[in-house]
Every structure is written in structure tokens, then in C-alpha cells.
Scaffold this motif. Structure first.
Motif, short mmCIF file in Angstrom:
data_model
loop_
_atom_site.label_atom_id
_atom_site.label_comp_id
_atom_site.label_asym_id
_atom_site.label_seq_id
_atom_site.Cartn_x
_atom_site.Cartn_y
_atom_site.Cartn_z
N GLU A 78 -14.14 7.31 -27.04
CA GLU A 78 -12.79 6.87 -27.36
C GLU A 78 -11.86 7.02 -26.16
OE1 GLU A 78 -9.48 7.48 -30.91
OE2 GLU A 78 -11.06 8.98 -30.62
N VAL A 79 -12.01 8.11 -25.41
CA VAL A 79 -11.19 8.33 -24.23
C VAL A 79 -11.41 7.24 -23.19
CG1 VAL A 79 -10.82 9.86 -22.25
CG2 VAL A 79 -11.04 10.83 -24.56
N LEU A 80 -12.66 6.85 -22.98
CA LEU A 80 -13.00 5.86 -21.97
C LEU A 80 -12.87 4.43 -22.49
CD1 LEU A 80 -16.13 7.55 -20.36
CD2 LEU A 80 -13.83 7.42 -19.43
N GLY A 81 -12.55 4.27 -23.76
CA GLY A 81 -12.39 2.92 -24.31
C GLY A 81 -13.68 2.13 -24.35
N ILE A 82 -14.78 2.78 -24.61
CA ILE A 82 -16.08 2.11 -24.62
C ILE A 82 -16.21 1.25 -25.87
CG2 ILE A 82 -18.58 2.49 -24.72
CD1 ILE A 82 -18.15 5.04 -23.12
N LYS A 83 -16.67 0.03 -25.70
CA LYS A 83 -16.85 -0.88 -26.81
C LYS A 83 -18.24 -0.72 -27.41
CE LYS A 83 -13.63 -4.48 -25.33
NZ LYS A 83 -13.45 -5.91 -25.06
N MET A 84 -18.28 -0.68 -28.73
CA MET A 84 -19.54 -0.50 -29.44
C MET A 84 -19.64 -1.55 -30.56
SD MET A 84 -20.85 1.87 -27.70
CE MET A 84 -22.34 2.09 -28.65
N PRO A 85 -20.86 -1.87 -31.02
CA PRO A 85 -21.04 -2.97 -31.99
C PRO A 85 -20.48 -2.65 -33.37
CG PRO A 85 -23.12 -1.84 -31.56
CD PRO A 85 -22.14 -1.30 -30.57
N ILE A 86 -19.87 -3.67 -33.96
CA ILE A 86 -19.36 -3.54 -35.33
C ILE A 86 -20.03 -4.54 -36.28
CG2 ILE A 86 -17.12 -2.62 -34.64
CD1 ILE A 86 -15.96 -5.42 -34.92
N LYS A 87 -20.61 -5.63 -35.71
CA LYS A 87 -21.24 -6.65 -36.55
C LYS A 87 -22.18 -7.48 -35.70
CE LYS A 87 -20.15 -10.59 -39.55
NZ LYS A 87 -19.08 -11.49 -40.05
N ARG A 128 -12.70 6.13 -37.09
CA ARG A 128 -13.09 4.94 -37.86
C ARG A 128 -14.57 4.64 -37.65
NH1 ARG A 128 -8.67 1.84 -39.15
NH2 ARG A 128 -10.13 0.86 -40.60
N GLN A 129 -15.39 5.66 -37.69
CA GLN A 129 -16.81 5.50 -37.40
C GLN A 129 -17.51 4.60 -38.42
OE1 GLN A 129 -18.95 9.13 -36.53
NE2 GLN A 129 -17.12 10.12 -35.68
N GLU A 130 -16.94 4.52 -39.63
CA GLU A 130 -17.58 3.71 -40.66
C GLU A 130 -17.56 2.22 -40.34
OE1 GLU A 130 -13.21 4.02 -41.54
OE2 GLU A 130 -14.82 5.43 -40.99
N LEU A 131 -16.73 1.81 -39.37
CA LEU A 131 -16.65 0.40 -39.01
C LEU A 131 -17.78 -0.03 -38.07
CD1 LEU A 131 -12.81 0.06 -38.31
CD2 LEU A 131 -14.04 -0.50 -40.42
N PHE A 132 -18.46 0.94 -37.48
CA PHE A 132 -19.45 0.63 -36.45
C PHE A 132 -20.87 0.71 -37.02
CE2 PHE A 132 -15.64 2.06 -34.36
CZ PHE A 132 -15.50 1.17 -33.30
N LEU A 133 -21.77 -0.04 -36.40
CA LEU A 133 -23.15 -0.11 -36.86
C LEU A 133 -23.94 1.09 -36.36
CD1 LEU A 133 -23.86 -3.92 -36.26
CD2 LEU A 133 -23.16 -2.78 -38.39
N ILE A 134 -23.73 2.22 -37.03
CA ILE A 134 -24.39 3.46 -36.63
C ILE A 134 -25.59 3.68 -37.55
CG2 ILE A 134 -24.12 5.92 -36.19
CD1 ILE A 134 -21.11 5.46 -35.99
N GLU A 135 -26.76 3.24 -37.10
CA GLU A 135 -27.98 3.45 -37.86
C GLU A 135 -28.63 4.79 -37.53
OE1 GLU A 135 -30.54 0.17 -37.14
OE2 GLU A 135 -29.16 -1.33 -38.02
N ASP A 136 -28.55 5.17 -36.26
CA ASP A 136 -29.13 6.43 -35.82
C ASP A 136 -28.23 6.99 -34.73
OD1 ASP A 136 -30.60 8.57 -35.02
OD2 ASP A 136 -32.37 7.46 -34.37
N GLU A 137 -27.68 8.17 -34.96
CA GLU A 137 -26.77 8.77 -33.99
C GLU A 137 -27.45 9.03 -32.66
OE1 GLU A 137 -25.08 12.26 -35.69
OE2 GLU A 137 -23.78 11.17 -37.09
#
Length: 772
Positions: A104-113, A154-163
Motif C-alpha cells: 500500500e505504501v508503494l502503491g503496488i497494483k494487484m489483480p481484482i478481476k 480492502r483485501q476482499e476486493l483482490f483475487l487472493i487465492e493463496d497468500e
């Protein structure tokens, strides 16, 4: 577990140990001993028994304690478990909470869909290029996703299948390095000391690096894909020189900054193909028309060129000579100085413009494909350098963020700016003096070559093609190439030092300052001799009876019998090919020999297990400026292929062949011979694009001047349209028209040849008489 240099091995209960066998786990695993926590970074050190050993141990203890406070997990391998029995290895793992916080600090983009936009299809005729295409699974190793900046709330918005696998390894090592570069390790002399770089510079730690994810010669036995093996198999193989590059795989493993460099290098190589084909066609035209060239025919004719007595090319030692002795040189000159020269100069002017415009489009498309559209600049580039923060004693309010930030007053920087400017000026003066020295060498040895070749009977058979001018040009060019490489070696070290002393505020300022210094020096270093031959040599000679002299000693240098353009071709060829050969040998063999020697010295306990982190420890360090030197080499080559290309249409072809091999050499180095670089983001090639744009403008001007002043094409056209009276052979008589006649009796005594001749007049080129 102790934190200092006396740390012992971290023991894991039997039921928590890795499911792998001990031997296999140590060699191939990238996990802690529990087989669960992934190793994201490794630090290594050796206990120092000297007087500052306790200080270094205290720094390590404080540093590792602060790393634990940030949430990182550390596990230390005792030196008794290492290959040499001396080195400690500190393995670092970033837990989930640390990753989400700094993502979050670095503004890294991660998949949501998962993306529902189809991938671009190949054009209809792409089946013709099937041989150069990679399999779809290699070209697109992962699915496409819609992304958003990560938010830990807002972790529930991201496609987190395996941490454990949500953040790719490149992102993980980038986050850990961000923490390492800003972690404090104490206060010394009233100043706060921070950052792993300072600890590396003081030899508190030997190295800090992320791990490769497996062996490069075999796939991993775990369920995780071995991206290093895939890259080596589909990218670093020299037999794949004709294949496209797996850009997405490169980006996923090394990060966007390295990925975009290889995209640029691949695009530049593709564009060179068109320039190389046209340049080769122009060369073939010159080769086919060489025997029918009217100018060469008249020079070689015993009744025309054989009857023209030319004035001596140096004082006293040089003798009169007949024009037909330059027969072979005139034919060879026609290869590069013919009607196609003008066409190729015009073509390259258009090519270099299209090259830059198409690259802007390619870069914009790449920003979309790699999700960098709204990416301004990575925080690591715009944020303060740890060295700057450590040196600052003052703070100043940021007018935008309204926060207090470290501030360095201008009065504190001026002395270092003065030192920097003085050093750069000194090296530029040294560079120009070296060029003058080589010029003096050429002037002083020309007469020696002329006298030696005239008196040596064994050289009489080769005088028709190996003239004193050629001998001087070849030896001078080779000497110039050696001096260039030597000066580059020293200036690289000095420029990095003076840039560091300027205390740049951000990483971007540091790179921009270093880039400017290095490019200006290399530009002058590599191209100054070419500019001299193209635009100055032979232009200020004077005329028979009133020649100009350098330092009143050495007579100014004239162009060779075949003109200055062929000498420019010789100069450019030797420097360009010499640099490429030296660079390729250095890049290929230096890391190979270094790694072999390092492993050879380290194998003191052959019965020990050679672990994954020790294998990477014995590899070469890529370094923060590794990519900088790759860009610099490419830009310098771009200059060779464009600035003087009118004199050497084969330059794009040599650049193309070098790049085809260079891409695979770079890939082989990164995957097999270097430690894994820390991943970094970038949305463009940065300041190098502005440099390329400036060089493109200069190249259009230089090629126009070469055609106008250095080439013989303009005088031939003037004679063709204004003076020729022979409609059947319009260039008949051009050679005689281009020469001026001088009365030998008017030669001063100090310039006339020692051996008397019965000649009344001698001829010289018209340009020599421009002041008469």
C-alpha cells in the motif's frame, strides 16, 4: 537466536522441518528450514577480527533488531554450515502483514478481476513469421487481470487465492529492499545511520541480494514454476537468436525496469534490420559499379593518371608521386562514395525520425499492456536517497505535502558542485589533449612511414595498396581506439564518485546527473576523432609553398589519395568494431571467469552441501548501474549507426549483428552469471529518450555535411552539370579538372624534396589552393 556475529544455527523442531530431504532441500530450496516461509532476501557477512570488528558486529545486531521490529522474519545460517566455513548467511522473509503494509505504501497494483479483453491477434500474414514466434504459454505466462492499487483495508476486493503466492517474487524482493534501504543501524558522530548500502560500503555485510527461484539448467521439483529455468530455456539460448523475446516473462521475473530495456533493445534491433538491408544494397551497388567508375578509370589509366605528377605530401622526405599509384584506393573509395551515398543519407534521416516516433507508440502500448498508464514515477526514484537523509541536518516544509522534509542548503552543495565541474572540465581537457596527441602522432610518423616504405625493397610490391597514408590512418585509428577504452575505464570510476559527492536528493537526480556526465564524456571520447576526420582534416592545409603547420613544427595533415571520406570510413570501422569486440568479450568472459575463480576458492569443504543462497552468493553482482551501462552502450552504438552512416553504409549491419548476439549474451548473463537484481518499476527509458532525440537531430546534420563537404559526390555533380562537354561520358576529364597545378620552382627550400627531379610542375587538389 542471537543477533550478533556469534549467532548459531536456528533449530526447527523435527515436526516442522521441510518435507524435502536435507540434501535436496539445501541445494534447491528457496525457503526457511520449515519449508514454508519463502526466502525473499539474503545478507552475508564474515566476522572481522580487526579493531573495527566489534563496531561492525554492533551495527549488524542493531540493524537486524530493527528489521525484526518492522515485522520481517530472519533466520541465520552459521558459518560452520557454509561452504568456506567463514560466511554467515542471514535469510529474510516478509510475512503477509509486512507485504500488505508496504504494498500500500508503494502503491503496488494487484489483480481484482480476470480480464475479459482478448489478447491482440497476429496480423493475417503472421504465419510467415511462425519460426520466430514463441509458444503462447511462454509469451503470455500468466492471465491478464484488471488491477488496482492495493489496500490492506480492502483485501476482499483482490483475487487472493493463496497468500504465499499472491505477491510475485519480484514484488516481494522489491518490498524487502525498500525496507532494507531505510532501516537504521545506529547513531554515529551525531548522525543517524540508515540503509543497507552504507553497511555494504563499510563491509559490515558482504552482500545483499534476492534469490533466484531455482537452478537454471533444470526445472524445480516443487509445484512452483521455475521462471529462471524458463527464461534460460526460451530466452538465453544462443540457438534462439532468431526468436522473439518473452517480454512478459522477463518483466515478471526481473521487474519492469529491466523488462522495458529489453523491449527497447529488441525494437531497436528490428528497426536496424531495415537500415541494414538498405545499407547493404548501397554497398553492393558500389561493389558492382566499382569497375565501371569513370573517375577510377581515369586515375588507373597510365596515359591519364600515370602522367599526372602530384606534389609531395610531406616536407623534404616525401617525394613526388604519380596519381595512378592510388588506383586501388580510388576503387575502394567508390564502394562508399558513390551515387547511393546521397540516397542512403536521406534514407537514414527518414529512418531515424520514424525510429523515434514508432518507439513512442510502442512505449505507449507497453504502458497499457503492463498496467503503467497512470504510473508517474516509482516512489523509489522520487523519494529521498538514504545517503541524502543521513547527510542532512536541516529540515524544510514541503509546500505541497505541508510536511517537514530533510533539506540541504545550497551553500553546502556549492563546494561539491565546484569540485564536480572542475573534475569534468579536467577530464574533457585530458580527452581533447589525447586526441591532439594522436593527431601529432599521425603528423610525426607519416614522414617516417613514407621514408621507410620508400627505402625498404621488400615493401615495393605492396606499395600499390599499403601506402604511408593508409599505414598512418590504421595505426592512428587503432591507437585512438585503445586510448578511448583506457580513458573510459578511469572516467567511469571518477564520474560515479563525483556524482555521489554532489549529494543528489533523489535517485532520479542521481541517475540524471551520472547519465549526463557519462554521456558527454563518451560522446566526445568516441566521436571526436570522427568529427576531426570528417570536417577538419585536410580543410586547413594551405597550399604548396605556404602550408600551415601545427606548433610551427608539423605540417597539417592532408587527406589521403582517395579523399577524406574513405579515411572516415576506416576510422569509424576500427572504433565501432573494436568497441563491439572488446565489449562482447568483456561481457561474456569477465563474469564467467570471475564466477569460476570465486567458486574454486570457495570450495574448501567439498563434503558440505552447496546451498541455494551460497550458489547465488558466488555469482557476479549486477549492481544498481548495470542497466545504466547497457543503455549507454546501446546509445553510443546508435551514434555509430547514424551520425556518420553516410560514410559507412554497413554500420547498421554491424550494429544489427552485434545486437542479435548481444541480446542473448545479456540474457545468458542475467539468468546464469549474475545474482538476481532487485526488481524496480519504470514506464519508459527515461532520459535516454531525450538523448536519442538529440542524437537524431545531430545525425541529420552530420550526414548532410558529410555529403556536402567530405564526399566527392557534390564536386562530381557540379562538373557533370556545369563543366562537362562530353555528352557520351559526362564525367570524362573530371580528374584533371579537380586538380590544380603548382610551379615546382616556387617551392621553399625547407619543403622541396631532397632528391631533385626534372619535373616543372606538380598537381594538387583544388581545395588545398582555397587560400591562394
Amino acid at each position: 537466536m542471537n543477533l550478533g556475529s556469534k549467532e548459531t544455527s536456528f533449530l526447527i523442531p523435527e515436526d516442522l522441518q521441510s518435507p524435502f530431504q536435507r540434501s535436496e532441500h539445501s541445494k534447491d530450496s528457496v525457503f526457511f528450514r520449515d519449508g514454508i516461509r519463502q526466502i525473499d532476501f539474503v545478507l552475508s557477512y564474515v566476522e572481522d577480527l580487526k579493531k573495527d570488528g566489534e563496531l561492525k558486529a554492533e551495527r549488524r545486531r542493531e540493524f537486524e533488531q530493527n528489521l525484526r521490529k518492522t515485522g520481517l522474519d530472519l533466520e541465520t545460517e552459521d558459518k560452520l554450515n557454509s561452504e568456506d566455513g567463514k560466511t554467515y548467511f542471514v535469510k529474510i522473509h516478509a510475512p503477509w502483514e509486512v507485504l500488505v503494509t508496504y504494498a500500500e505504501v508503494l502503491g503496488i497494483k494487484m489483480p481484482i478481476k480476470l480480464s475479459d479483453i482478448p489478447r491482440p491477434k497476429y496480423p493475417p500474414l503472421s504465419y510467415m513469421l511462425g519460426a520466430v514466434k514463441l509458444p503462447s504459454s511462454v509469451k503470455y505466462p500468466t492471465p491478464e487481470y484488471f488491477t488496482a492499487q492495493f489496500s490492506r483495508h480492502r483485501q476482499e476486493l483482490f483475487l487472493i487465492e493463496d497468500e504465499a503466492t499472491f505477491f510475485p517474487s519480484s514484488t516481494r524482493n522489491r518490498i524487502v529492499y525498500y525496507i532494507l534501504s531505510r532501516c537504521p543501524f545506529g547513531v554515529e558522530e551525531g548522525k543517524k545511520k540508515i540503509g543497507i548500502e552504507r553497511l555494504l560500503n563499510s563491509n559490515t555485510y558482504l552482500s545483499a541480494y534476492p534469490l533466484h527461484d531455482g537452478q537454471y539448467w533444470k526445472p524445480s521439483k516443487t509445484t512452483r514454476p521455475n521462471e529462471r529455468y524458463n527464461l534460460c530455456k526460451n530466452w538465453a539460448r544462443f540457438s534462439y537468436f532468431y526468436k522473439e523475446q518473452p517480454f512478459h516473462l522477463i518483466r515478471n521475473y526481473f521487474g519492469e525496469k529491466i523488462g522495458i530495456y529489453f523491449v527497447f533493445l529488441g525494437y531497436y534491433t528490428e528497426m536496424l534490420l531495415f537500415a541494414a538491408l538498405v545499407g547493404l544494397a548501397c554497398f553492393i551497388y558500389g561493389l558492382l559499379s566499382m569497375e565501371n567508375n569513370r573517375t577510377s578509370t581515369e586515375i588507373c589509366d597510365p596515359d591519364i593518371g600515370g602522367q599526372m605528377i602530384m606534389c609531395p605530401l610531406c616536407d623534404e622526405v616525401c617525394d613526388y608521386w604519380r596519381l595512378n599509384t592510388t588506383c586501388l584506393h580510388s576503387k575502394f573509395s567508390h564502394l562508399f562514395d558513390n551515387e547511393s551515398t546521397v540516397f542512403f543519407a536521406l534514407f537514414m534521416g527518414i529512418w531515424v525520425t520514424l525510429f523515434l516516433e514508432f518507439w513512442k507508440q510502442r512505449q505507449a502500448r507497453l504502458e497499457y499492456e503492463w498496467d503503467l498508464v497512470d504510473f508517474e514515477e516509482e516512489q523509489q526514484q522520487l523519494q529521498l536517497r538514504p545517503e541524502f537523509e543521513a547527510m542532512c541536518k536541516h529540515k524544510k516544509m514541503n509546500p505541497v505535502t505541508k510536511e517537514m522534509e530533510p533539506h540541504m542548503p545550497l551553500c553546502h552543495r556549492i563546494p561539491w558542485y565546484f569540485v564536480s565541474g572542475t573534475t569534468v572540465t579536467f577530464w574533457m581537457a585530458l580527452l581533447l589533449s589525447s586526441m591532439v596527441s594522436i593527431l601529432i602522432y599521425r603528423l610525426s610518423v607519416f614522414a617516417t612511414f613514407a621514408s621507410f616504405m620508400e627505402s625498404e625493397a621488400t615493401l615495393q610490391s605492396v606499395k600499390s595498396f599499403f601506402t604511408p597514408q593508409l599505414a598512418t590512418a590504421l595505426s592512428g585509428s587503432c591507437l585512438n581506439c585503445i586510448v578511448i577504452l583506457i580513458l573510459n575505464f578511469f572516467y567511469e570510476k571518477i564520474s560515479a564518485w563525483i556524482t555521489k559527492m554532489e549529494i543528489p536528493r533523489t535517485h532520479q537526480e542521481y541517475e540524471s546527473s551520472l547519465t549526463l556526465k557519462m554521456f558527454l564524456f563518451q560522446f566526445v571520447n568516441y566521436y571526436s576523432s570522427c568529427f576531426y576526420v570528417a570536417f577538419f582534416k585536410g580543410k586547413f592545409v594551405g597550399y604548396p609553398g605556404s602550408y600551415t603547420y601545427m606548433f610551427n613544427i608539423w605540417r597539417s595533415e592532408e587527406c589521403g589519395p582517395a579523399g577524406c571520406l574513405i579515411e572516415l570510413t576506416t576510422q569509424l570501422t576500427i572504433i565501432m568494431i573494436g568497441k563491439q569486440i572488446f565489449g562482447n568479450i568483456h561481457e561474456a568472459f569477465q563474469p564467467l571467469i570471475f564466477n569460476w575463480w570465486r567458486r574454486r576458492r570457495a570450495r574448501t569443504h567439498s563434503e558440505k552441501l552447496y546451498s541455494r543462497w551460497e550458489q547465488d552468493h558466488d555469482l557476479q553482482v549486477y549492481g544498481h548501474r548495470g542497466l545504466f551501462y547497457e543503455y549507454l552502450e546501446t546509445v553510443i552504438q546508435f551514434g555509430f549507426a547514424t551520425l556518420f552512416v553516410a560514410s559507412f553504409p554497413l554500420a547498421p549491419l554491424f550494429a544489427l549483428m552485434n545486437n542479435i548476439m548481444g541480446i542473448r549474451v545479456d540474457a545468458w548473463k542475467l539468468t546464469t552469471q549474475y545474482r538476481r537484481p532487485v526488481a524496480a518499476k519504470a514506464h519508459s527509458i527515461g532520459v535516454w529518450q531525450d538523448i536519442l532525440f538529440g542524437m537524431a537531430i545531430v545525425s541529420v546534420a552530420t550526414n548532410a555535411f558529410i555529403v556536402s563537404f567530405t564526399s566527392d559526390i557534390i564536386p562530381r555533380l557540379v562538373y557533370f552539370y556545369a563543366y562537362s562537354t562530353n555528352s557520351t561520358e559526362p564525367l570524362s576529364g573530371y580528374v584533371n579538372n579537380s586538380l590544380s597545378v603548382f610551379l615546382i620552382a616556387d617551392f621553399p627550400n625547407h619543403t622541396v624534396p631532397m632528391e631533385k627531379k626534372d619535373f616543372v610542375t606538380c598537381s594538387t587538389s583544388c581545395f588545398c589552393l582555397n587560400f591562394y
